[in-house]
Scaffold this motif. Structure first.
Motif, PDB file in Angstrom:
ATOM      1  N   ASP A 503       0.852  -1.190   0.000  1.00 19.69           N
ATOM      2  CA  ASP A 503       0.000   0.000   0.000  1.00 19.69           C
ATOM      3  C   ASP A 503       0.893   1.248   0.000  1.00 19.69           C
ATOM      4  O   ASP A 503       1.789   1.374   0.846  1.00 19.69           O
ATOM      5  CB  ASP A 503      -0.894  -0.003   1.244  1.00 19.69           C
ATOM      6  CG  ASP A 503      -1.942   1.090   1.191  1.00 19.69           C
ATOM      7  OD1 ASP A 503      -1.566   2.277   1.118  1.00 19.69           O
ATOM      8  OD2 ASP A 503      -3.139   0.740   1.221  1.00 19.69           O
ATOM      9  N   SER A 510      -0.543  -5.386   0.699  1.00 18.83           N
ATOM     10  CA  SER A 510      -1.968  -5.177   0.443  1.00 18.83           C
ATOM     11  C   SER A 510      -2.506  -6.330  -0.394  1.00 18.83           C
ATOM     12  O   SER A 510      -2.066  -6.541  -1.536  1.00 18.83           O
ATOM     13  CB  SER A 510      -2.194  -3.848  -0.284  1.00 18.83           C
ATOM     14  OG  SER A 510      -3.553  -3.734  -0.695  1.00 18.83           O
ATOM     15  N   PHE A 511      -3.421  -7.069   0.199  1.00 15.43           N
ATOM     16  CA  PHE A 511      -4.016  -8.206  -0.519  1.00 15.43           C
ATOM     17  C   PHE A 511      -4.791  -7.718  -1.740  1.00 15.43           C
ATOM     18  O   PHE A 511      -4.779  -8.359  -2.794  1.00 15.43           O
ATOM     19  CB  PHE A 511      -4.936  -8.991   0.416  1.00 15.43           C
ATOM     20  CG  PHE A 511      -5.567 -10.184  -0.231  1.00 15.43           C
ATOM     21  CD1 PHE A 511      -4.839 -11.339  -0.459  1.00 15.43           C
ATOM     22  CD2 PHE A 511      -6.900 -10.144  -0.631  1.00 15.43           C
ATOM     23  CE1 PHE A 511      -5.426 -12.445  -1.071  1.00 15.43           C
ATOM     24  CE2 PHE A 511      -7.489 -11.235  -1.239  1.00 15.43           C
ATOM     25  CZ  PHE A 511      -6.746 -12.390  -1.460  1.00 15.43           C
ATOM     26  N   ASN A 512      -5.456  -6.590  -1.619  1.00 12.49           N
ATOM     27  CA  ASN A 512      -6.231  -6.053  -2.743  1.00 12.49           C
ATOM     28  C   ASN A 512      -5.328  -5.714  -3.919  1.00 12.49           C
ATOM     29  O   ASN A 512      -5.674  -5.959  -5.079  1.00 12.49           O
ATOM     30  CB  ASN A 512      -7.012  -4.813  -2.300  1.00 12.49           C
ATOM     31  CG  ASN A 512      -8.149  -5.167  -1.354  1.00 12.49           C
ATOM     32  OD1 ASN A 512      -8.673  -6.282  -1.390  1.00 12.49           O
ATOM     33  ND2 ASN A 512      -8.543  -4.223  -0.500  1.00 12.49           N
ATOM     34  N   ARG A 513      -4.157  -5.121  -3.603  1.00 17.14           N
ATOM     35  CA  ARG A 513      -3.219  -4.820  -4.693  1.00 17.14           C
ATOM     36  C   ARG A 513      -2.680  -6.099  -5.313  1.00 17.14           C
ATOM     37  O   ARG A 513      -2.449  -6.164  -6.526  1.00 17.14           O
ATOM     38  CB  ARG A 513      -2.066  -3.954  -4.167  1.00 17.14           C
ATOM     39  CG  ARG A 513      -2.474  -2.523  -3.839  1.00 17.14           C
ATOM     40  CD  ARG A 513      -1.253  -1.685  -3.449  1.00 17.14           C
ATOM     41  NE  ARG A 513      -0.294  -1.583  -4.554  1.00 17.14           N
ATOM     42  CZ  ARG A 513      -0.393  -0.704  -5.552  1.00 17.14           C
ATOM     43  NH1 ARG A 513      -1.428   0.136  -5.603  1.00 17.14           N
ATOM     44  NH2 ARG A 513       0.540  -0.650  -6.473  1.00 17.14           N
ATOM     45  N   ILE A 515      -4.323  -8.947  -5.658  1.00 16.93           N
ATOM     46  CA  ILE A 515      -5.383  -9.450  -6.529  1.00 16.93           C
ATOM     47  C   ILE A 515      -5.452  -8.630  -7.812  1.00 16.93           C
ATOM     48  O   ILE A 515      -5.606  -9.165  -8.914  1.00 16.93           O
ATOM     49  CB  ILE A 515      -6.738  -9.423  -5.798  1.00 16.93           C
ATOM     50  CG1 ILE A 515      -6.718 -10.408  -4.618  1.00 16.93           C
ATOM     51  CG2 ILE A 515      -7.875  -9.759  -6.748  1.00 16.93           C
ATOM     52  CD1 ILE A 515      -6.501 -11.839  -5.007  1.00 16.93           C
ATOM     53  N   THR A 516      -5.311  -7.289  -7.670  1.00 12.41           N
ATOM     54  CA  THR A 516      -5.376  -6.413  -8.835  1.00 12.41           C
ATOM     55  C   THR A 516      -4.260  -6.733  -9.821  1.00 12.41           C
ATOM     56  O   THR A 516      -4.479  -6.801 -11.038  1.00 12.41           O
ATOM     57  CB  THR A 516      -5.280  -4.937  -8.396  1.00 12.41           C
ATOM     58  OG1 THR A 516      -6.357  -4.633  -7.515  1.00 12.41           O
ATOM     59  CG2 THR A 516      -5.333  -4.018  -9.608  1.00 12.41           C
TER      60      THR A 516
END
Length: 703
Positions: A503, A510-513, A515-516
């Motif tokens: 992040d 960051s798990f979301n990053r 995945i992105t």
């Protein structure tokens, strides 16, 4: 009365006193007064026959002290009748004559057959010498040539439909014939040792020495130890059961072509000999590596693979439940160890005759076969439909506006701005993929389709089964090499980009990053966008929407990419099991090798079929790409093509300010001829292989 045409008048005058006196006893001199003339010949049955009797030969024969009329008993006066009966050997040899009359030769003679062998045909005429004399036609070293006068006579063998024409020439090349006629070993058998002497009977006569139920005893006269082994075998035990025609000596060793059992040809032909009785076993054996290699290696000599007798035994074949059997529980590991040093009990669980279609007896193999067959058919149906619709749409657009189609095609191929799509390392990996894949198909598909002529041709071209196996292993090593290099490259990329998953504000993972990035446009992993592209593409096929624009990777390219992972895993692991069966049998049951063969074979067929059809179409054979898309060789793509097919990628690079990072100078012209030559060669060979595979499958389907 008989009137000789060539006898001098003075001889006729000399005979008058004997004729006039009516002499009762005729002397040999009376006969030789005429038959001593070397030039005396007569036409008999259209052939000129000499009537000369060589007194020197006659004197040295076994009948040298006999009178002519002892054999020619129907002569009562000189000159004698024009037609005489043959010399009557039975007056002295009545016991032999009785045997002869019961033989095939005697029976044919009794029926009036003039071509059948008589005493003089075998023993000679006036020059008969003892059988033990080297000059005798029936002396052991001469007998084969004597029998050959009839049994190698094409006219006679054809007229009487003899089962074995050219027997003498075949016999002379056999182990028996060479031992006797080439090396002079009189202990080796000749014709009469197997067929009899004067009592020769046809093979279908139960009294014949070569009748099916007597052949073991006939051969056993010389091969005593082997005969004892055979008598205790499963074949010998059932020989007395006349209702079962079990294998006997000549079924495996042939009749007149007997060769050394250790020869390559004997091994190469042994499977068909056993298969003559055990057809179901032969069919399943041919589906194993042993069976396929044996068939394909026949013309180059049998390879070092197990034939039937290597596992079941030679003359001592017994049921597997017999403790003395080579395949009994106590002996089977040792039998396997003869070829596979270090074999263990699990390895011996391999099923050499398993039928993967037999659900009841081989359920694991059956379900493995069903799974692979379902996978293969499903993939071909789905992509077949996809390819058909795409081709149909392209043809529709081409036929409706061919000018625009051509202009667009030329425009995207001849742009003035070029951008990198594949870096040199990626192109190098693709080169390894192509070369290893073609090598694996060239060396692997002939095994799968061993029954075709082209499979035999390819193996002969490569130098035989052993060379093909080594080349196949080399192709596998290249496959593992490029796969390992690619994984290492991805690992290095992950290390270099490890900060991208943090992040920006907190600096933490960051798990979301993650995945992105993992499912982003530069990733080869499938995403929701790929599903949207697939749906849009299908709509375009049917004219229900605009042609979709793609990013860096299309949905079908991602499928191809992930298929390599699947293929390397499935084909690679199953191939390793077959390559190193002893190692894997340390912790896997032997029947896992059977499953590995099914999986390896069917997945290889799926890979080859998919690459040579759908991948080739998607990449090279679409109308807008014909005759070849060179991007994988040049690594570059024109701006026009990006805007025509990958506009989302172009727009994204513009938005991210990274377009110039991909810009390249136009150096393609320097080496495109070489690259194109390789490219055409690669997929040209692929198309040839595809044609051979389709042909082989049709042969099996309609066989």
């Amino acid at each position: 009365m008989f009137k000789p045409k060539n006898i001098p008048a003075v001889l006729l005058l000399a005979l008058i006193p004997f004729i006039a006196s009516g002499q009762e006893e005729l002397s040999n001199e009376s006969c030789l007064d005429c038959h001593d003339d070397p030039g005396w010949t007569e036409m008999i049955d259209g052939k000129e026959v000499s009537l000369h009797v060589d007194t020197g030969i006659l004197a040295n024969s076994v009948h040298g002290d006999w009178d002519c009329i002892d054999c020619h008993s129907d002569i009562e006066e000189v000159p004698h009748a024009e037609k005489l009966k043959p010399a009557n050997c039975a007056d002295c040899h009545d016991d032999i004559q009785e045997e002869f009359q019961q033989s095939i030769h005697g029976a044919l003679g009794a029926m009036g057959n003039l071509d059948t062998a008589t005493c003089s045909d075998c023993h000679g005429g006036h020059g008969i010498v003892p059988v033990s004399d080297l000059a005798s036609p029936v002396f052991k070293l001469n007998l084969a040539r004597t029998c050959a006068k009839c049994h190698d006579n094409p006219g006679l063998t054809a007229e009487y439909r003899m089962r074995f024409p050219e027997t003498s020439s075949h016999y002379q090349e056999s182990i028996h014939g060479k031992a006797l006629m080439k090396y002079g070993l009189v202990v080796a058998p000749s014709c009469n040792d197997c067929h009899g002497v004067h009592d020769i009977k046809p093979a279908n006569n139960e009294q014949s020495m070569v009748h099916h139920t007597n052949i073991d005893a006939t051969c056993g006269k010389c091969h005593v130890g082997i005969a004892e082994e055979y008598a205790q075998s499963v074949h010998g035990q059932h020989l007395d059961d006349r209702g079962k025609m079990v294998a006997v000596c000549n079924d495996c060793h042939t009749a007149h072509d007997i060769e050394i059992p250790s020869s390559a040809h004997f091994k190469a032909s042994s499977d068909e000999k056993c298969g003559a009785c055990h057809a179901d076993r032969l069919e399943n054996y041919h589906e194993t590596y042993h069976g396929k290699a044996l068939v394909l290696g026949e013309s180059n000599g049998a390879p070092e693979v197990a034939a039937c007798y290597d596992c079941h035994g030679h003359h001592d074949i017994r049921p597997a439940e017999d403790p003395k059997s080579w395949l009994s529980e106590a002996n089977i590991v040792g039998t396997c160890a003869n070829c596979h040093e270090g074999a263990n009990a699990k390895f011996a669980e391999y099923i050499p005759h398993a039928d993967h279609r037999d659900k009841e007896n081989y359920p694991m193999l059956y379900y493995a076969f069903i799974f692979m067959t379902t996978l293969l058919i499903s993939v071909f149906i789905l992509f077949g439909i996809h390819t058909f619709f795409w081709l149909f749409r392209s043809l529709y657009l081409y036929l409706n506006d061919s000018k625009t189609f051509h202009e667009t095609k030329i425009h995207v191929q001849k742009g003035d701005e070029w951008f990198t799509r594949f870096v040199p390392f990626e192109r190098f990996l693709h080169f390894l993929v192509v070369t290893s894949f073609l090598l694996l198909v060239l060396t692997g598909m002939p095994l799968k389709f061993y029954y075709t002529d082209w499979a035999q041709f390819l193996f002969n071209l490569m130098g035989g089964v052993d060379v093909a196996r080594s080349l196949h292993h080399f192709g596998a090593i290249i496959t593992f090499l490029y796969f390992g290099l690619h994984l290492f490259d991805r690992f290095v990329a992950m290390i270099k980009g490890r900060n991208s998953v943090k992040d920006p504000e907190t600096g933490k993972f960051s798990f979301n990053r993650l995945i992105t990035i993992a499912f982003g446009p530069d990733s080869m992993l499938p995403s929701v966008q790929d599903w949207r592209d697939f749906i849009a593409h299908q709509k375009w096929f049917f004219g229900k929407g605009e042609k979709p624009q793609f990013d860096r990777w299309t949905y079908w390219e991602k499928f191809d990419y992930l298929a390599v992972f699947w293929g390397v895993a499935i084909i690679g692991v199953s191939g390793l099991v077959m390559w190193f069966p002893l190692f894997f049998s340390e912790f896997l049951p032997g029947w896992a090798i059977n499953i590995a063969l099914i999986v390896h074979s069917d997945e290889a067929l799926l890979a080859a079929g998919f690459i040579f059809t759908f991948h080739f179409f998607n990449t090279h054979f679409r109308l807008e790409k014909l005759p070849m898309d060179t991007v994988i060789f040049s690594g570059r793509i024109s701006k026009a093509e990006m805007l025509h097919e990958r506009r989302r990628w172009y727009n994204r690079l513009i938005a991210e300010g990274r377009l110039d990072e991909h810009r390249v100078r136009d150096e393609w012209d320097r080496w495109k001829k070489i690259a194109k030559s390789f490219g055409y060669g690669f997929f040209g060979l692929g198309l040839i292989l595809l044609g051979m595979i389709v042909y082989a499958m049709l042969v099996r389907l309609f066989h």
